[in-house]
Motif scaffolding. Structure first.
Motif, PDB file in Angstrom:
ATOM      1  N   ASP A 225     -20.255 -15.395  16.719  1.00  0.00           N
ATOM      2  CA  ASP A 225     -21.553 -14.795  17.024  1.00  0.00           C
ATOM      3  C   ASP A 225     -21.726 -14.590  18.531  1.00  0.00           C
ATOM      4  O   ASP A 225     -21.585 -15.531  19.327  1.00  0.00           O
ATOM      5  CB  ASP A 225     -22.663 -15.699  16.486  1.00  0.00           C
ATOM      6  CG  ASP A 225     -24.039 -15.185  16.826  1.00  0.00           C
ATOM      7  OD1 ASP A 225     -24.384 -14.079  16.388  1.00  0.00           O
ATOM      8  OD2 ASP A 225     -24.769 -15.883  17.559  1.00  0.00           O
ATOM      9  N   GLN A 226     -22.047 -13.374  18.927  1.00  0.00           N
ATOM     10  CA  GLN A 226     -22.195 -13.050  20.347  1.00  0.00           C
ATOM     11  C   GLN A 226     -23.317 -13.846  21.013  1.00  0.00           C
ATOM     12  O   GLN A 226     -23.182 -14.272  22.166  1.00  0.00           O
ATOM     13  CB  GLN A 226     -22.471 -11.560  20.526  1.00  0.00           C
ATOM     14  CG  GLN A 226     -21.310 -10.642  20.224  1.00  0.00           C
ATOM     15  CD  GLN A 226     -21.697  -9.183  20.418  1.00  0.00           C
ATOM     16  OE1 GLN A 226     -22.878  -8.836  20.472  1.00  0.00           O
ATOM     17  NE2 GLN A 226     -20.700  -8.304  20.516  1.00  0.00           N
ATOM     18  N   LEU A 227     -24.420 -14.042  20.313  1.00  0.00           N
ATOM     19  CA  LEU A 227     -25.539 -14.775  20.911  1.00  0.00           C
ATOM     20  C   LEU A 227     -25.149 -16.218  21.198  1.00  0.00           C
ATOM     21  O   LEU A 227     -25.459 -16.757  22.276  1.00  0.00           O
ATOM     22  CB  LEU A 227     -26.754 -14.727  19.980  1.00  0.00           C
ATOM     23  CG  LEU A 227     -27.998 -15.496  20.450  1.00  0.00           C
ATOM     24  CD1 LEU A 227     -28.445 -15.031  21.833  1.00  0.00           C
ATOM     25  CD2 LEU A 227     -29.133 -15.347  19.445  1.00  0.00           C
ATOM     26  N   LEU A 228     -24.468 -16.841  20.255  1.00  0.00           N
ATOM     27  CA  LEU A 228     -23.995 -18.207  20.480  1.00  0.00           C
ATOM     28  C   LEU A 228     -23.064 -18.269  21.685  1.00  0.00           C
ATOM     29  O   LEU A 228     -23.168 -19.170  22.533  1.00  0.00           O
ATOM     30  CB  LEU A 228     -23.278 -18.716  19.221  1.00  0.00           C
ATOM     31  CG  LEU A 228     -22.631 -20.099  19.330  1.00  0.00           C
ATOM     32  CD1 LEU A 228     -23.681 -21.168  19.605  1.00  0.00           C
ATOM     33  CD2 LEU A 228     -21.851 -20.422  18.059  1.00  0.00           C
ATOM     34  N   LEU A 229     -22.178 -17.296  21.798  1.00  0.00           N
ATOM     35  CA  LEU A 229     -21.195 -17.295  22.884  1.00  0.00           C
ATOM     36  C   LEU A 229     -21.849 -17.066  24.243  1.00  0.00           C
ATOM     37  O   LEU A 229     -21.517 -17.750  25.216  1.00  0.00           O
ATOM     38  CB  LEU A 229     -20.121 -16.234  22.613  1.00  0.00           C
ATOM     39  CG  LEU A 229     -19.268 -16.490  21.354  1.00  0.00           C
ATOM     40  CD1 LEU A 229     -18.326 -15.321  21.097  1.00  0.00           C
ATOM     41  CD2 LEU A 229     -18.479 -17.790  21.482  1.00  0.00           C
ATOM     42  N   VAL A 230     -22.771 -16.119  24.347  1.00  0.00           N
ATOM     43  CA  VAL A 230     -23.392 -15.857  25.658  1.00  0.00           C
ATOM     44  C   VAL A 230     -24.300 -17.015  26.065  1.00  0.00           C
ATOM     45  O   VAL A 230     -24.471 -17.287  27.256  1.00  0.00           O
ATOM     46  CB  VAL A 230     -24.160 -14.516  25.685  1.00  0.00           C
ATOM     47  CG1 VAL A 230     -23.220 -13.350  25.451  1.00  0.00           C
ATOM     48  CG2 VAL A 230     -25.334 -14.503  24.717  1.00  0.00           C
TER      49      VAL A 230
END
Length: 453
Positions: A225-230
């Motif tokens: 998940d991009q949100l988790l990563l950023v």
């Protein structure tokens, strides 16, 4: 601001849903709101409902309609919640972004400094199809900021999503001292169609994601998940927390079904995050507990599934809060001037745009006033007063205000007066006084000469 040690829990229920320009026809919102079919069956009602919608139908004819009446979605939510004695505190809309706050009636006199803000990020800030709308308010002395946002779509637009987040944080400024920015607040809730997708576009196809969902491999999938990563990298949303979704991706579905539309890679685009500044005050500790976080797959009018979350906040009594008291109104005569009296307590700071509105008893929205009058504040007259007179005006005192004979109130109903403390700047306001209900009558005409035998 001064807190006493009295504290209690406040429960907030948040909804985020991209409604894909659809109207709320032939659907029940009870399940979405965690409500039973009949109000008497509800056992654990939250103190507040916060409704954040994206892609509300904002065609010109609907926008014109909304100038005079609530949009269809707000009306639909209001129909359900008014039966449970909730009142619309504030609604803010920017094109397709819509944010509404409903509160139980018993809390109305403890909601202060309500203000709205919005940020356009579409087309470089010219267009409001993307961006954020927000509502901030004080609840029993604790400050809360609610942000509903819609960020750029598509897998490859990650940098644009990060940029828009930063722009919203920088540009949203409120007119409340020490609470000017979003993250100055005690509690922050940020939600919406954030549009973060899953990494590995070249290696993980839409069919493979669907297969992982079918095998209940959500833990492995959320790691992409991009949100988790950023957030982990500190690039965006790093000041916010989120319980990781344990429900399947909420986008993208075939309209009218719970089947994924394979034209897009499924993703958790619809999210609810939160933050608490635990140590904002020396003598108290603020806490928040997230008690639920789920999607509602049975709703199928949109290509998104709605997401809800419940929170319990610790709030403390603000000992500086002051409330206006209205003298009882025995009778209101229609077609004549009517003078009311109210008591201003010591320590109450009048603002230069305070006003008193007339509402029907059991009103369902703070925007439903039938008539109003501005109050006269002593600040406007200070240059004409001596020090002793000014001191007198700062003490407890009774004030009279006359409503014009042109105020027209239908007979056969009961009404209430509401006192709003307002700066007049961007609608910063708070309800600080509510009268007891009163009746209206029309004076019987005096008998004429012809009526006398």
């Amino acid at each position: 601001m001064s807190f006493c040690n009295s504290s209690w829990d406040v429960k907030i229920y948040i909804v985020t849903w991209n409604v894909s320009t659809k109207f709320p026809e032939n659907i029940s919102l009870n399940k979405l709101l965690g409500l039973e079919n009949r109000p008497e069956q509800d056992t654990h009602l939250p103190d507040f409902f916060v409704i954040g919608l994206q892609e509300v139908n904002a065609q010109p004819q609907n926008t014109l309609f909304n100038l005079f009446k609530d949009d269809l979605w707000t009306q639909k939510f209001k129909e359900v919640l008014k039966e449970r004695d909730y009142v619309v505190i504030k609604t803010e809309q920017m094109q397709g972004l819509l944010l509404s706050v409903f509160a139980r009636r018993k809390h109305l006199l403890h909601l202060r400094q309500v203000e709205t803000e919005y940020t356009r990020t579409g087309l470089g800030g010219i267009w409001g199809n993307k961006g954020a709308v927000s509502i901030r308010l004080n609840v029993y002395g604790s400050s809360i900021c609610l942000v509903n946002s819609h960020l750029p779509a598509h897998d490859h637009m990650l940098e644009e999503r990060i940029s828009d987040y930063e722009r919203i944080v920088q540009e949203q400024k409120f007119h409340i001292k020490a609470k000017e920015s979003i993250f100055d607040h005690d509690y922050v809730f940020w939600f919406g169609d954030l549009n973060f997708r899953l990494t590995g576009e070249a290696t993980t196809s839409a069919d493979e994601i669907r297969a992982m969902v079918a095998r209940d491999e959500l833990k492995q999938l959320i790691e992409k998940d991009q949100l988790l990563l950023v957030r982990r990298e500190g690039r965006a949303f790093q000041k916010l927390q989120e319980r990781l979704p344990q429900f399947p991706p909420t986008f993208k579905f075939e309209h009218g079904t719970s089947e994924y539309d394979m034209k897009r890679r499924p993703a958790w685009t619809d999210r609810i995050l939160y933050a608490v500044n635990e140590n904002n005050y020396r003598n108290v500790r603020l806490t928040v507990e997230q008690t639920s976080y789920k999607s509602h797959p049975s709703y199928s009018i949109s290509d998104h599934k709605p997401v809800t979350s419940e929170f319990t906040l610790k709030v403390y009594e603000d000992t500086t809060e002051r409330t206006i008291t209205f003298r009882p109104i025995d009778l209101w005569l229609v077609g004549e001037p009517n003078t009311i009296e109210y008591v201003i307590p010591t320590g109450f700071e009048e603002s230069n745009a305070d006003w008193i509105g007339i509402y029907r008893e059991n009103f369902t929205s703070l925007s439903e006033y039938l008539a109003y009058e501005y109050t006269e504040t002593y600040k406007d007259k200070q240059h004409q007063l001596n020090e002793q007179q000014i001191q007198h005006l700062q003490n407890t005192r009774t004030v009279q205000l006359t409503f014009s004979e042109n105020v027209s109130l239908p007979l056969g109903e009961r009404y209430q007066l509401l006192y709003f403390q307002s700066t007049g700047t961007r609608g910063v306001t708070g309800l600080v006084g509510i009268s007891e209900p009163f009746a209206v009558e029309k004076r019987c005409p005096s008998p004429s000469f012809d009526d006398i035998d």
